[in-house]
Design a protein around this motif. Structure first.
Motif, short mmCIF file in Angstrom:
data_model
loop_
_atom_site.label_atom_id
_atom_site.label_comp_id
_atom_site.label_asym_id
_atom_site.label_seq_id
_atom_site.Cartn_x
_atom_site.Cartn_y
_atom_site.Cartn_z
N GLY A 97 -6.35 -8.76 2.63
CA GLY A 97 -6.44 -7.65 1.69
C GLY A 97 -5.36 -7.78 0.64
N THR A 98 -5.72 -7.48 -0.60
CA THR A 98 -4.77 -7.49 -1.70
C THR A 98 -4.73 -6.11 -2.33
OG1 THR A 98 -5.13 -9.84 -2.17
CG2 THR A 98 -4.21 -8.51 -3.95
N VAL A 99 -3.52 -5.60 -2.61
CA VAL A 99 -3.39 -4.27 -3.21
C VAL A 99 -2.44 -4.31 -4.40
CG1 VAL A 99 -3.88 -3.03 -1.07
CG2 VAL A 99 -1.51 -3.60 -1.66
N SER A 100 -2.73 -3.44 -5.36
CA SER A 100 -1.82 -3.11 -6.45
C SER A 100 -1.95 -1.61 -6.65
CB SER A 100 -2.19 -3.86 -7.74
OG SER A 100 -1.37 -3.45 -8.82
N LEU A 101 -0.92 -0.86 -6.24
CA LEU A 101 -1.03 0.58 -6.10
C LEU A 101 -0.08 1.34 -7.02
CD1 LEU A 101 -0.84 0.64 -2.19
CD2 LEU A 101 -2.91 0.45 -3.60
N THR A 102 -0.45 2.59 -7.29
CA THR A 102 0.45 3.56 -7.91
C THR A 102 0.55 4.74 -6.96
OG1 THR A 102 -0.26 2.92 -10.13
CG2 THR A 102 0.88 5.01 -9.91
N THR A 103 1.76 5.04 -6.50
CA THR A 103 1.96 6.11 -5.53
C THR A 103 3.03 7.08 -6.01
OG1 THR A 103 3.51 4.70 -4.31
CG2 THR A 103 1.22 4.72 -3.55
N PRO A 104 2.97 8.34 -5.58
CA PRO A 104 3.98 9.33 -6.01
C PRO A 104 5.28 9.18 -5.23
CG PRO A 104 2.43 10.34 -4.50
CD PRO A 104 1.93 8.94 -4.72
N ARG A 183 5.18 -2.29 7.81
CA ARG A 183 5.93 -3.30 7.05
C ARG A 183 7.35 -2.80 6.84
NH1 ARG A 183 6.80 -5.94 1.96
NH2 ARG A 183 5.79 -7.99 1.83
N THR A 184 8.34 -3.59 7.26
CA THR A 184 9.73 -3.13 7.20
C THR A 184 10.25 -3.04 5.78
OG1 THR A 184 10.56 -5.38 7.55
CG2 THR A 184 10.25 -4.00 9.51
N SER A 185 9.65 -3.80 4.86
CA SER A 185 9.97 -3.72 3.44
C SER A 185 8.78 -3.12 2.73
CB SER A 185 10.29 -5.11 2.89
OG SER A 185 10.53 -5.05 1.49
N LYS A 186 8.89 -1.86 2.33
CA LYS A 186 7.76 -1.15 1.74
C LYS A 186 7.34 -1.78 0.40
CE LYS A 186 9.48 3.19 3.73
NZ LYS A 186 9.94 4.56 3.44
N THR A 187 6.04 -1.76 0.13
CA THR A 187 5.56 -2.37 -1.10
C THR A 187 4.27 -1.72 -1.57
OG1 THR A 187 4.93 -4.46 -2.15
CG2 THR A 187 4.24 -4.14 0.13
N ASN A 188 4.06 -1.76 -2.89
CA ASN A 188 2.80 -1.34 -3.50
C ASN A 188 1.98 -2.52 -4.01
OD1 ASN A 188 2.92 1.41 -3.11
ND2 ASN A 188 3.67 1.90 -5.15
N ASN A 189 2.54 -3.71 -3.91
CA ASN A 189 1.88 -4.88 -4.48
C ASN A 189 2.05 -6.07 -3.53
OD1 ASN A 189 1.24 -4.03 -7.49
ND2 ASN A 189 3.30 -3.31 -7.05
N THR A 190 0.96 -6.45 -2.86
CA THR A 190 1.06 -7.56 -1.91
C THR A 190 -0.33 -8.02 -1.50
OG1 THR A 190 2.18 -8.25 0.13
CG2 THR A 190 1.08 -6.11 0.17
N THR A 191 -0.35 -9.17 -0.85
CA THR A 191 -1.54 -9.64 -0.15
C THR A 191 -1.21 -9.69 1.34
OG1 THR A 191 -2.38 -10.94 -2.02
CG2 THR A 191 -3.13 -11.58 0.18
N VAL A 192 -2.08 -9.10 2.14
CA VAL A 192 -1.84 -8.98 3.58
C VAL A 192 -2.77 -9.93 4.33
CG1 VAL A 192 -1.83 -7.41 5.55
CG2 VAL A 192 -1.24 -6.56 3.27
N SER A 235 -7.70 -3.34 -5.46
CA SER A 235 -7.63 -3.45 -4.00
C SER A 235 -8.87 -4.16 -3.51
CB SER A 235 -7.55 -2.03 -3.38
OG SER A 235 -7.55 -2.10 -1.97
N THR A 236 -8.67 -5.31 -2.87
CA THR A 236 -9.79 -6.11 -2.41
C THR A 236 -9.64 -6.45 -0.93
OG1 THR A 236 -8.73 -8.20 -3.01
CG2 THR A 236 -10.12 -7.15 -4.69
N ILE A 237 -10.77 -6.62 -0.25
CA ILE A 237 -10.82 -7.06 1.14
C ILE A 237 -11.81 -8.21 1.21
CG2 ILE A 237 -11.38 -6.39 3.51
CD1 ILE A 237 -10.84 -3.45 2.63
#
Length: 240
Positions: A97-104, A183-192, A235-237
């Motif tokens: 899964g790949t994500v690129s997120l915007t979060t509050p 994930r111990t290092s939080k992220t909004n942009n990654t491939t899992v 966001s893709t799977i």
């Protein structure tokens, strides 16, 4: 003060209306759903005392949600998109899964994958960004068999290097056999590397060679008082 509050309320409504008009689909229904580009989208408002929520989508991989959930305990909603794999775990060569997120910055929530086998017996969650702590504390906590005297979830494993990232692992049961990777290092942009995490769970006996079913990604929201925006910009799977 009253005038300021009313202005903020109107501005927020206009912003939501603009998003809804621009999107190809939107819904305020509790379980409002559609399918776009092979992805199922669902507003998925299910928790006790839940407030209003609007999900919208420009495509199956570009979508978001405005959610106004009260500042009380318990998950209120899990707006998400997903795909169904329907292949045995050991027959997969890859699943990612790949994500690129915007979060509050405020509220109580996690941006997470929620993965199911086809029998809905095994649930695997992958938390990428969240407002709690990686060690199981804070205002959102993973499901756990054990909690400490302060109510924090106790991990079964810590600092596990899997698929190119480091995770703390929690185990519990909430009507399903649940394994959570934080994930111990939080992220909004990654491939899992989802397959690596499922294989790790299998190697530890947490799950068996399941038939991999619905693979969902979304925002599990406990509170977002006043209305907060969350967006999956891409966001893709995918699997083979």
């Amino acid at each position: 003060m009253k005038m300021s509050s009313r202005i903020i309320g109107v501005a927020g409504f206009c912003a939501i209306a603009t998003i809804a008009l621009a999107a190809v689909w939107s819904s305020t229904a509790q379980f409002g759903s559609t399918t776009l580009n092979g992805y199922n989208l669902n507003n998925d408002v299910w928790g006790s005392g839940a407030g209003p929520q609007t999900i919208w989508a420009n495509s199956g991989t570009n979508w978001g949600v405005w959610s106004n959930q009260p500042n009380t305990g318990g998950v209120k909603s899990y707006p998400h998109h997903g795909r169904t794999v329907n292949k045995s775990l050991n027959s997969l060569n890859s699943l990612s899964g790949t994500v690129s997120l915007t979060t509050p910055s405020g509220g109580a929530w996690e941006a997470a994958y929620d993965l199911w086998d086809t029998s809905n017996h095994d649930e695997t969650m992958i938390w990428l960004n969240y407002t709690g702590t990686a060690t199981g504390g804070g205002n959102v906590k993973p499901i756990s068999f054990n909690y400490d005297s302060n109510g924090n979830a106790i991990p079964v494993l810590t600092n596990q290097s899997i698929g190119g990232a480091t995770w703390n692992v929690f185990r519990g049961n909430f009507g399903t056999n649940c394994t959570s990777f934080l994930r111990t290092s939080k992220t909004n942009n990654t491939t899992v590397n989802i397959l690596a995490l499922l294989k790790f769970a299998e190697s530890r006996g947490y799950i068996g060679n399941q038939t991999v079913g619905s693979q969902q990604f979304g925002f599990e929201i406990t509170s977002s008082s006043g209305g907060l925006n969350y967006q999956a910009n891409n966001s893709t799977i995918t699997w083979n």
